[in-house]
Design a protein around this motif. Structure first.
Motif, mmCIF file in Angstrom:
data_model
loop_
_atom_site.group_PDB
_atom_site.id
_atom_site.type_symbol
_atom_site.label_atom_id
_atom_site.label_comp_id
_atom_site.label_asym_id
_atom_site.label_seq_id
_atom_site.Cartn_x
_atom_site.Cartn_y
_atom_site.Cartn_z
ATOM 1 N N SER A 15 0.829 -1.208 0.000
ATOM 2 C CA SER A 15 0.000 0.000 0.000
ATOM 3 C C SER A 15 0.864 1.258 0.000
ATOM 4 O O SER A 15 0.614 2.195 -0.771
ATOM 5 C CB SER A 15 -0.913 0.005 1.225
ATOM 6 N N ALA A 16 1.882 1.269 0.858
ATOM 7 C CA ALA A 16 2.772 2.428 0.939
ATOM 8 C C ALA A 16 3.453 2.672 -0.400
ATOM 9 O O ALA A 16 3.537 3.816 -0.859
ATOM 10 C CB ALA A 16 3.801 2.230 2.043
ATOM 11 N N LEU A 17 3.920 1.608 -1.038
ATOM 12 C CA LEU A 17 4.575 1.749 -2.343
ATOM 13 C C LEU A 17 3.635 2.418 -3.346
ATOM 14 O O LEU A 17 4.004 3.366 -4.028
ATOM 15 C CB LEU A 17 5.026 0.386 -2.874
ATOM 16 N N ARG A 18 2.419 1.909 -3.407
ATOM 17 C CA ARG A 18 1.453 2.461 -4.364
ATOM 18 C C ARG A 18 1.148 3.929 -4.043
ATOM 19 O O ARG A 18 1.174 4.782 -4.924
ATOM 20 C CB ARG A 18 0.174 1.624 -4.371
ATOM 21 N N THR A 29 0.420 9.957 4.295
ATOM 22 C CA THR A 29 0.509 9.864 5.755
ATOM 23 C C THR A 29 0.310 8.415 6.207
ATOM 24 O O THR A 29 -0.187 7.579 5.445
ATOM 25 C CB THR A 29 -0.579 10.734 6.423
ATOM 26 N N ILE A 30 0.654 8.165 7.454
ATOM 27 C CA ILE A 30 0.400 6.849 8.062
ATOM 28 C C ILE A 30 -1.110 6.581 8.043
ATOM 29 O O ILE A 30 -1.553 5.467 7.789
ATOM 30 C CB ILE A 30 0.966 6.781 9.506
ATOM 31 N N LYS A 31 -1.885 7.622 8.260
ATOM 32 C CA LYS A 31 -3.345 7.488 8.233
ATOM 33 C C LYS A 31 -3.817 7.023 6.846
ATOM 34 O O LYS A 31 -4.696 6.162 6.740
ATOM 35 C CB LYS A 31 -3.988 8.837 8.589
ATOM 36 N N ASP A 32 -3.231 7.583 5.781
ATOM 37 C CA ASP A 32 -3.573 7.171 4.413
ATOM 38 C C ASP A 32 -3.277 5.684 4.202
ATOM 39 O O ASP A 32 -4.085 4.953 3.624
ATOM 40 C CB ASP A 32 -2.766 7.961 3.366
ATOM 41 N N ILE A 33 -2.108 5.264 4.658
ATOM 42 C CA ILE A 33 -1.694 3.867 4.480
ATOM 43 C C ILE A 33 -2.632 2.945 5.268
ATOM 44 O O ILE A 33 -3.111 1.934 4.740
ATOM 45 C CB ILE A 33 -0.221 3.665 4.903
ATOM 46 N N ALA A 34 -2.900 3.304 6.518
ATOM 47 C CA ALA A 34 -3.786 2.489 7.361
ATOM 48 C C ALA A 34 -5.165 2.351 6.726
ATOM 49 O O ALA A 34 -5.720 1.247 6.655
ATOM 50 C CB ALA A 34 -3.891 3.106 8.756
#
Length: 185
Positions: A15-18, A29-34
């Protein structure tokens, strides 16, 4: 059935990569990834100390994979075969991992000083190839490196945007072009 901890970590990295390659590192943000993974922010912190740790782990993972593909070119016998194989491996990595390649570029631009921390960098494999070609390569190493990387990056990006049609033989075509441009043969 509960998702295994290892699977969650993998999903976080994917998810973070994308998101990093789409939105940018700073903007994600971490919130976006979560939210994208479907977990809480706290769950991310059970796997990673910070967003920066995610950023560095992704860079290390994909940079090393890219590097290993490029150094496989040294299995070839002649310099020309090594050169062509490296061009093809470079493009193959880009086409098979477009988000990872975009991310590696973003990381280079935003965190240039931190790149030096990593041991297996794709540019090192390319420099080794170009140094081995001293006498065959007709331009300065730095110029050859810029032409090699810049040409392949642009071909990939223009293919991604549909400006260049991705046809069978494009890797060979780019290898021919670079060989003719950089060598005295």
């Amino acid at each position: 059935m509960r998702v295994k901890r290892k699977d969650t970590k993998k999903r976080i990295l994917e998810s973070a990569l994308r998101l990093f390659s789409e939105k940018g590192i700073r903007e994600t943000t971490i919130k976006d990834i979560a939210k994208d993974v479907g977990i809480t922010e706290g769950a991310i912190y059970r796997h990673f100390m910070s967003k920066d740790e995610i950023v560095k782990e992704l860079f290390s993972m994909y940079s090393e994979e890219f590097y290993n593909r490029l150094v496989s070119a040294f299995e070839e016998k002649t310099y020309k075969e090594k050169f062509y194989r490296m061009v093809k491996e470079f493009l193959k990595f880009c086409f098979e991992n477009p988000e990872a390649f975009k991310y590696l570029n973003i990381f280079h631009y935003l965190k240039a000083e931190e790149v030096k921390e990593f041991l297996k960098l794709p540019k090192d494999a390319i420099i080794k190839l170009l140094e081995e070609g001293k006498g065959v390569i007709k331009v300065r190493l730095e110029v050859a490196l810029a032409m090699f990387v810049g040409t392949i990056e642009k071909v990939f990006l223009l293919t991604q945007t549909g400006v260049i049609e991705r046809k069978e033989g494009i890797k060979e075509e780019v290898a021919d072009l670079l060989w003719k441009a950089l060598t005295s043969q």
